[in-house]
Design an enzyme around this catalytic site. Structure first.
Site, PDB file in Angstrom:
ATOM      1  N   HIS A  26       0.912  -1.478   0.081  1.00 50.59           N
ATOM      2  CA  HIS A  26       0.080   0.269   0.167  1.00 50.59           C
ATOM      3  C   HIS A  26       1.043   1.396  -0.242  1.00 50.59           C
ATOM      4  O   HIS A  26       1.912   1.568   0.663  1.00 50.59           O
ATOM      5  CB  HIS A  26      -0.950  -0.205   1.370  1.00 50.59           C
ATOM      6  N   HIS A 103       2.568  10.971  -1.715  1.00 49.57           N
ATOM      7  CA  HIS A 103       1.606  11.054  -0.404  1.00 49.57           C
ATOM      8  C   HIS A 103       1.299  11.842   0.651  1.00 49.57           C
ATOM      9  O   HIS A 103       2.226  11.745   1.509  1.00 49.57           O
ATOM     10  CB  HIS A 103       1.674   9.689   0.027  1.00 49.57           C
TER      11      HIS A 103
END
Length: 311
Positions: A26, A103
């Protein structure tokens, strides 16, 4: 540590790759998150203001919650990861006009990451990876065109053209010398032969900090798996709320959430089955924890090829 190559356990090169179970990471690129970079364009105004006030200290704390992996691409591949969750962004006022993984904060240049993966594939010509480009920030048409060209230049014939998931076997990939399936969650995918539409790689998101609710969600999602003949992702991932971050601000994601929930999450993984009625790709944070990768790969040992080689 001896690498665990996910395709070694197959007893037939005619095996369709869609029923088999593979391990994924992830926010795969987050090992490279740069504390010196600007805040990503997807972050809310509250985060932008927090960083503008507290500067470097704020970014160090952010990294503790944004970095979901401790291994780089090469190490993940060597350990057995074959699915990569990739999120791409432009960087404001970047003189080089590069594309970056992002991110919350910016990470490595996309070109460097793709080349790192390609080096592994060149050394291991029978290995296959899934590259899932599922979030784009600040991307205009010219940026998508740049990324598509980058993929062409890096992988060339290694990329498998988009076809039906149930038509892809290892034999087909090896004969064509294809090693990369690129999933692209943007309308651009319909214009490029080697881009698989994002809907062929659904990844339901539980969006919870509660382990029990996560497991219930994962189990319910399996019943909906691949009704349209696609691949399917089970995200064994807990998502912190703002209140969770505040309580454990200095500890970070791994210590506050992932390690505490690991026993229950790994128990769920161990009880799963590969095949059409089971799991397909399982992703996690900090993939080196709890024998996650080897546990996922072992799910394939009990797969009955006679029953599950069709979709």
């Amino acid at each position: 540590m001896k690498p665990l190559f996910n395709w070694r356990w197959t007893t037939s090169s005619w095996a369709l790759i869609s029923p088999w179970c593979n391990s994924g990471s992830h926010d795969s690129f987050s090992f490279y998150i740069d504390e010196a970079s600007p805040v990503g364009p997807e972050q809310p105004e509250t985060v932008q203001n927090f960083v503008s006030v507290f500067g470097t200290v704020a970014k160090k704390l952010m990294r503790k919650w944004l970095a979901t992996q401790t291994m780089n691409f090469t190490s993940q591949l060597g350990a057995g990861i074959r699915y990569f969750d990739l999120r791409i962004s432009t960087k404001p006022r970047d003189p080089d006009n590069e594309l970056y993984f992002a991110h919350g904060l910016f990470s490595a240049k996309v070109k460097e990451g793709l080349e790192e993966i390609n080096a592994f594939l060149t050394e291991h010509p029978k290995e296959v990876v899934f590259l899932d480009f599922n979030h784009f920030y600040g991307m205009q048409k010219c940026h998508h065109e740049k990324l598509v060209q980058m993929l062409k230049d890096t992988y060339g014939n290694k990329m498998c053209p988009a076809i039906f998931a149930h038509e892809v076997s290892l034999q087909y990939l090896w004969e064509k010398e294809h090693q990369v399936l690129v999933f692209y969650h943007s309308p651009v995918a319909v214009e490029v032969a080697f881009l698989w539409p994002g809907q062929m790689m659904p990844a339901p998101w539980a969006n919870t900090t509660d382990t029990e609710k996560l497991i219930q969600f994962l189990q319910a999602s399996i019943t909906e798996r691949r009704k349209k003949g696609s691949f399917f992702i089970s995200q064994v991932v807990l998502t912190p709320k703002a209140s969770t971050v505040v309580k454990g601000v200095a500890s970070g994601l791994r210590e506050t959430i992932t390690e505490r929930a690991l026993p229950a999450m790994m128990e769920w993984v161990r009880t799963q089955k590969a095949g059409e009625s089971g799991v397909n790709i399982i992703t996690a944070d900090f993939v080196e924890l709890g024998d996650f990768i080897s546990t996922v790969i072992k799910l394939n040992y009990s797969l009955d090829e006679g029953e599950d080689d069709t979709t």
